[in-house]
Design a protein around this motif. Structure first.
Motif, PDB file in Angstrom:
ATOM      1  N   LYS A  51       0.970  -1.302  -0.034  1.00 10.02           N
ATOM      2  CA  LYS A  51      -0.206   0.071  -0.021  1.00 10.02           C
ATOM      3  C   LYS A  51       0.858   1.312  -0.020  1.00 10.02           C
ATOM      4  CE  LYS A  51      -3.710  -0.372   2.376  1.00 10.02           C
ATOM      5  NZ  LYS A  51      -4.569  -0.440   3.692  1.00 10.02           N
ATOM      6  N   GLU A  52       1.832   1.431   0.863  1.00  8.76           N
ATOM      7  CA  GLU A  52       2.378   2.728   0.919  1.00  8.76           C
ATOM      8  C   GLU A  52       3.395   2.787  -0.337  1.00  8.76           C
ATOM      9  OE1 GLU A  52       6.074   4.460   3.635  1.00  8.76           O
ATOM     10  OE2 GLU A  52       5.273   2.564   4.187  1.00  8.76           O
ATOM     11  N   HIS A  53       3.967   1.741  -0.777  1.00  8.96           N
ATOM     12  CA  HIS A  53       4.617   1.739  -2.188  1.00  8.96           C
ATOM     13  C   HIS A  53       3.694   2.527  -3.078  1.00  8.96           C
ATOM     14  CE1 HIS A  53       8.194   0.339  -0.525  1.00  8.96           C
ATOM     15  NE2 HIS A  53       7.845  -0.645  -0.187  1.00  8.96           N
ATOM     16  N   LEU A  54       2.579   2.013  -3.339  1.00  8.67           N
ATOM     17  CA  LEU A  54       1.850   2.148  -4.553  1.00  8.67           C
ATOM     18  C   LEU A  54       1.341   3.602  -4.459  1.00  8.67           C
ATOM     19  CD1 LEU A  54      -0.097   1.415  -6.869  1.00  8.67           C
ATOM     20  CD2 LEU A  54      -1.955   0.871  -5.125  1.00  8.67           C
ATOM     21  N   PHE A  55       0.980   4.028  -3.432  1.00  4.25           N
ATOM     22  CA  PHE A  55       0.686   5.773  -3.126  1.00  4.25           C
ATOM     23  C   PHE A  55       1.811   6.508  -3.397  1.00  4.25           C
ATOM     24  CE2 PHE A  55      -2.954   3.845  -1.043  1.00  4.25           C
ATOM     25  CZ  PHE A  55      -4.126   4.671  -1.554  1.00  4.25           C
TER      26      PHE A  55
ATOM     27  N   SER B  21      -5.341 -19.430   0.518  1.00  2.87           N
ATOM     28  CA  SER B  21      -6.434 -19.025  -0.488  1.00  2.87           C
ATOM     29  C   SER B  21      -5.871 -17.790  -1.130  1.00  2.87           C
ATOM     30  CB  SER B  21      -7.688 -18.768   0.164  1.00  2.87           C
ATOM     31  OG  SER B  21      -7.588 -17.981   1.387  1.00  2.87           O
ATOM     32  N   TRP B  22      -6.861 -16.975  -1.787  1.00  2.00           N
ATOM     33  CA  TRP B  22      -6.468 -15.674  -2.354  1.00  2.00           C
ATOM     34  C   TRP B  22      -7.399 -14.483  -1.929  1.00  2.00           C
ATOM     35  CZ3 TRP B  22      -2.593 -14.579  -6.169  1.00  2.00           C
ATOM     36  CH2 TRP B  22      -1.968 -15.930  -6.570  1.00  2.00           C
ATOM     37  N   ARG B  23      -6.876 -13.464  -1.916  1.00  2.00           N
ATOM     38  CA  ARG B  23      -7.780 -12.231  -1.509  1.00  2.00           C
ATOM     39  C   ARG B  23      -7.807 -11.103  -2.705  1.00  2.00           C
ATOM     40  NH1 ARG B  23      -8.982 -15.088   1.692  1.00  2.00           N
ATOM     41  NH2 ARG B  23      -8.384 -15.325   4.099  1.00  2.00           N
ATOM     42  N   ILE B  24      -8.824 -10.492  -2.535  1.00  2.00           N
ATOM     43  CA  ILE B  24      -9.207  -9.474  -3.460  1.00  2.00           C
ATOM     44  C   ILE B  24      -9.332  -8.061  -2.562  1.00  2.00           C
ATOM     45  CG2 ILE B  24     -11.327 -10.054  -3.707  1.00  2.00           C
ATOM     46  CD1 ILE B  24     -11.501  -7.963  -6.140  1.00  2.00           C
ATOM     47  N   GLN B  25      -8.471  -7.101  -2.625  1.00  2.00           N
ATOM     48  CA  GLN B  25      -8.600  -5.918  -1.718  1.00  2.00           C
ATOM     49  C   GLN B  25      -8.766  -4.822  -2.544  1.00  2.00           C
ATOM     50  OE1 GLN B  25      -5.667  -5.596   1.343  1.00  2.00           O
ATOM     51  NE2 GLN B  25      -6.087  -3.692   1.714  1.00  2.00           N
ATOM     52  N   ALA B  26      -9.870  -3.871  -2.153  1.00  2.00           N
ATOM     53  CA  ALA B  26      -9.850  -2.581  -2.793  1.00  2.00           C
ATOM     54  C   ALA B  26      -8.974  -1.640  -2.493  1.00  2.00           C
ATOM     55  CB  ALA B  26     -11.533  -1.979  -2.350  1.00  2.00           C
ATOM     56  N   ILE B  27      -8.225  -0.957  -3.407  1.00  2.00           N
ATOM     57  CA  ILE B  27      -7.219   0.165  -2.944  1.00  2.00           C
ATOM     58  C   ILE B  27      -8.131   1.377  -2.219  1.00  2.00           C
ATOM     59  CG2 ILE B  27      -5.578   1.684  -3.914  1.00  2.00           C
ATOM     60  CD1 ILE B  27      -5.282  -0.273  -6.262  1.00  2.00           C
TER      61      ILE B  27
ATOM     62  N   SER C 291      -3.655   6.524   1.569  1.00  2.00           N
ATOM     63  CA  SER C 291      -3.178   5.276   2.485  1.00  2.00           C
ATOM     64  C   SER C 291      -3.503   5.025   3.545  1.00  2.00           C
ATOM     65  CB  SER C 291      -1.542   5.789   2.416  1.00  2.00           C
ATOM     66  OG  SER C 291      -1.374   7.028   3.238  1.00  2.00           O
ATOM     67  N   GLN C 292      -4.099   5.957   4.513  1.00  2.00           N
ATOM     68  CA  GLN C 292      -4.565   5.733   5.863  1.00  2.00           C
ATOM     69  C   GLN C 292      -5.991   5.790   5.769  1.00  2.00           C
ATOM     70  OE1 GLN C 292      -2.230   5.099   8.318  1.00  2.00           O
ATOM     71  NE2 GLN C 292      -0.776   5.070   6.746  1.00  2.00           N
ATOM     72  N   SER C 293      -6.755   5.947   4.787  1.00  2.00           N
ATOM     73  CA  SER C 293      -8.286   5.924   4.752  1.00  2.00           C
ATOM     74  C   SER C 293      -8.827   4.566   4.846  1.00  2.00           C
ATOM     75  CB  SER C 293      -8.658   6.687   3.339  1.00  2.00           C
ATOM     76  OG  SER C 293     -10.055   6.604   3.320  1.00  2.00           O
ATOM     77  N   PHE C 294     -10.125   4.342   5.244  1.00  2.00           N
ATOM     78  CA  PHE C 294     -10.919   3.455   5.216  1.00  2.00           C
ATOM     79  C   PHE C 294     -11.838   3.378   4.078  1.00  2.00           C
ATOM     80  CE2 PHE C 294      -9.754   3.835   9.883  1.00  2.00           C
ATOM     81  CZ  PHE C 294      -9.133   2.561  10.079  1.00  2.00           C
ATOM     82  N   GLU C 295     -11.864   4.505   3.248  1.00  2.00           N
ATOM     83  CA  GLU C 295     -12.834   4.619   2.236  1.00  2.00           C
ATOM     84  C   GLU C 295     -12.074   4.146   0.764  1.00  2.00           C
ATOM     85  OE1 GLU C 295     -15.233   7.915  -0.399  1.00  2.00           O
ATOM     86  OE2 GLU C 295     -14.205   8.525   1.419  1.00  2.00           O
TER      87      GLU C 295
END
Length: 335
Positions: free
Chosen positions: A239-243, A267-273, A277-281
């Motif tokens: 996450k930090e690297h992407l932002f 198993s596998w995960r799908i996570q919404a970006i 970086s610190q947001s829950f939205e």
């Protein structure tokens, strides 16, 4: 780490700092200087006597002078406003001053990298953000709460507090030699934690960035138009690297989902970006009709076999296979 003068090689170099009660900033500053070739084996003089300090090759946290050319690094004098820069505006302590001027040299030498290597720059900024800046702020009395909101609890386990606790209690008789010994203990404490953190960022945090960059390139074919889903074939702290990559324009801000393996669960995960970086939205949460469902019910509603769950907020979901997680991501993009 050369904390014990008896174990250090003889040197003509001398580091000066003040005597008496010590703080985290000069303890770390002295340690950092001893990570440089110039001051690796330097002796240490703790005094406030200006005549003695004038004989030192470098002086930190005392003397009311900041002058790189003279190797004087104090921050207590009236009118001192030096900051680290690069987006940081916290007033520097002696730790920040030494790190600002010698940090890149220390990092390059530790990992045998050219000083101009981009990795040195990334680690230099990362260590200031995550380690040194708080020491600067605490020493300068800068509140962590801009509006002076009363904290709900107190913490005295930070590094600056632990260094402070190494000073002798006010009601225990002691002498200068005993305090100097405790200072060396404090310097070793700060330095050990500094190097442990630096090594982690160099050997774990930074390699994750390279993997993410390569994964972004490898994921372009997953959607049309490209650049919507990132597939990671191993979990990394992304996450930090992407932002950071987005903020510098090295990648677009079009990515919506990250798909990666949950190696512990198999198993596998799908996570919404998230939107920040610190947001829950999330930029685009998983579809509302999937949220809070599990297993067979989720598979039925989504039309995808092997579903495990989708969180009630829609920020993350799971599937038994990589193919299933990618299907969830592709369908979610169109909903």
């Amino acid at each position: 780490m050369n904390a014990n003068p008896a174990k250090r090689q003889k040197s003509t170099k001398i580091i000066g700092t003040h005597n008496g009660t010590f703080h985290c900033d000069e303890a770390l500053a002295v340690f950092l200087l001893r990570q440089t070739p110039t001051y690796a084996h330097a002796d240490l003089k703790r005094t406030r006597d200006e005549a003695v300090l004038s004989t030192c090759d470098i002086v930190v946290d005392v003397g009311a002078i900041y002058d790189e050319a003279k190797q004087r690094f104090d921050h207590h004098q009236r009118g001192f406003t030096e900051i680290f820069g690069h987006g940081f505006d916290t007033k520097l302590s002696s730790a920040g001053l030494i790190y600002k001027h010698f940090g890149k040299e220390i990092i390059a030498d530790r990992f045998q990298l050219p000083s101009e290597d981009q990795k040195v720059d990334l680690l230099w900024l990362k260590m200031y953000r995550e380690f040194v800046e708080a020491i600067d702020a605490i020493d300068n009395g800068i509140s962590q709460y801009p509006n002076d909101v009363e904290p709900r609890y107190r913490s005295r386990t930070d590094l600056s507090s632990r260094v402070g606790h190494l000073n002798p209690p006010w009601n225990v008789p002691t002498d200068a030699q005993a305090i100097d010994t405790r200072f060396l203990e404090a310097s070793n404490l700060t330095g050990t934690e500094f190097l442990q953190r630096l090594d982690y960022y160099a050997t774990a945090w930074l390699p994750a960035r390279d993997i993410l960059v390569q994964s972004i390139s490898d994921s372009e074919h997953l959607t049309k138009p490209p650049g919507r889903i990132i597939l990671l074939n191993q979990f990394i702290p992304w996450k930090e690297h992407l932002f950071e990559l987005e903020s510098t324009g090295k990648v677009t801000k079009d990515f919506i989902y990250v798909v990666y393996p949950d190696e512990l669960a198999g198993s596998w995960r799908i996570q919404a970006i998230p939107v920040a970086s610190q947001s829950f939205e999330s930029r685009k949460a998983l579809p509302e009709e999937w949220r809070g469902l599990r297993d067979d019910e989720l598979s039925r509603v989504s039309g995808i076999d092997g579903c495990i769950f989708v969180h009630a907020s829609g920020f993350i979901g799971g599937n038994k296979t990589k193919e299933g997680a990618l299907k969830l991501a592709r369908i979610a993009l169109d909903k």
